[in-house]
Design a protein around this motif. Structure first.
Motif, mmCIF file in Angstrom:
data_model
loop_
_atom_site.group_PDB
_atom_site.id
_atom_site.type_symbol
_atom_site.label_atom_id
_atom_site.label_comp_id
_atom_site.label_asym_id
_atom_site.label_seq_id
_atom_site.Cartn_x
_atom_site.Cartn_y
_atom_site.Cartn_z
ATOM 1 N N SER A 196 -30.192 35.855 58.591
ATOM 2 C CA SER A 196 -29.823 34.357 58.718
ATOM 3 C C SER A 196 -30.750 33.954 59.291
ATOM 4 O O SER A 196 -31.279 32.629 59.244
ATOM 5 N N ARG A 197 -31.916 34.336 59.521
ATOM 6 C CA ARG A 197 -33.254 34.086 59.767
ATOM 7 C C ARG A 197 -34.152 33.832 58.888
ATOM 8 O O ARG A 197 -34.470 32.162 59.007
ATOM 9 N N LEU A 198 -33.945 34.578 58.354
ATOM 10 C CA LEU A 198 -34.669 34.419 56.549
ATOM 11 C C LEU A 198 -33.596 33.242 55.462
ATOM 12 O O LEU A 198 -34.420 32.205 55.161
ATOM 13 N N THR A 199 -32.644 32.811 56.023
ATOM 14 C CA THR A 199 -32.702 31.331 55.852
ATOM 15 C C THR A 199 -32.452 30.560 56.320
ATOM 16 O O THR A 199 -32.502 29.615 55.634
ATOM 17 N N LYS A 200 -33.108 30.317 57.059
ATOM 18 C CA LYS A 200 -33.625 29.075 57.926
ATOM 19 C C LYS A 200 -34.826 28.893 57.495
ATOM 20 O O LYS A 200 -35.305 28.173 57.270
ATOM 21 N N VAL A 201 -35.524 30.045 57.574
ATOM 22 C CA VAL A 201 -37.149 29.742 56.673
ATOM 23 C C VAL A 201 -37.296 29.274 55.325
ATOM 24 O O VAL A 201 -37.979 28.389 55.132
ATOM 25 N N ARG A 202 -36.110 29.638 54.199
ATOM 26 C CA ARG A 202 -35.916 29.152 53.195
ATOM 27 C C ARG A 202 -35.608 27.861 53.372
ATOM 28 O O ARG A 202 -35.904 26.663 52.457
ATOM 29 N N ALA A 203 -34.507 27.630 54.556
ATOM 30 C CA ALA A 203 -33.898 25.989 54.708
ATOM 31 C C ALA A 203 -35.197 25.183 55.330
ATOM 32 O O ALA A 203 -34.733 23.880 54.704
#
Length: 178
Positions: A26-33
């Motif tokens: 979920s944190r990785l998804t946020k960084v990408r977004a």
């Protein structure tokens, strides 16, 4: 791995002081977004969405509401010369126009890094040069980190820094042309 789409089997991939390999999904998804824009060779546009709607999709994970999303997407399409084509579906656009929509989608969220995987691979030579001029102009205008993968040596020569991978070894060279 640079975009956080894959994780290394060993070692680390650091982005903005954070090891991407150690982040939760979920944190990785946020960084990408929030921080990484992607431009793909095959454009990756949703065929049932207009150019405007395709660009807006990059803003949904950021929580932007409808009017703000539409306004930012319209500005992004204008910045790549497609303001008048915002209501068209991908199938109604040329390959170069589709790639411009993909670029607008990547840049609309104002990422820190733009990753481009063979962004000119599906384009003819004149459209390739036009898209590269656009990408170079946007890279300089926005002051972001721009990383591109290409097999096209004429494109690679335009980069200020070139990383070549041969037989598992990475070589970095500075180009004089940038």
């Amino acid at each position: 791995m640079l975009g956080g789409l894959d994780r290394p089997t060993e070692g680390s991939v650091e982005f903005d002081g954070v090891d991407l390999a150690k982040l939760s999904e979920s944190r990785l998804t946020k960084v990408r977004a929030q921080s990484i824009g992607f431009v793909f060779q095959s454009f990756n546009l949703i065929p049932t969405l207009t150019a405007q709607e395709n660009v807006e999709t990059a803003l949904v994970p950021l929580g932007l509401k409808g009017a703000a999303r539409r306004e930012q997407a319209a500005r992004a399409l204008e910045s790549v010369g497609l303001g008048e084509r915002s209501g068209h579906l991908p199938g109604e656009l040329s390959g170069g126009q589709q790639q411009r929509v993909a670029i607008a989608r990547a840049l609309v969220k104002q990422p820190k890094v733009l990753l481009a995987d063979e962004p000119t691979g599906n384009l003819d030579e004149s459209m390739r040069d036009e898209i590269m001029e656009l990408l170079e102009g946007l890279w300089k205008e926005h002051g972001l980190t721009f990383i591109m993968v290409t097999h096209d040596s004429s494109i690679a020569r335009r980069a200020p820094r070139l990383a070549t991978i041969r037989k598992g070894r990475v070589t970095i060279t500075e180009n004089a042309v940038a």
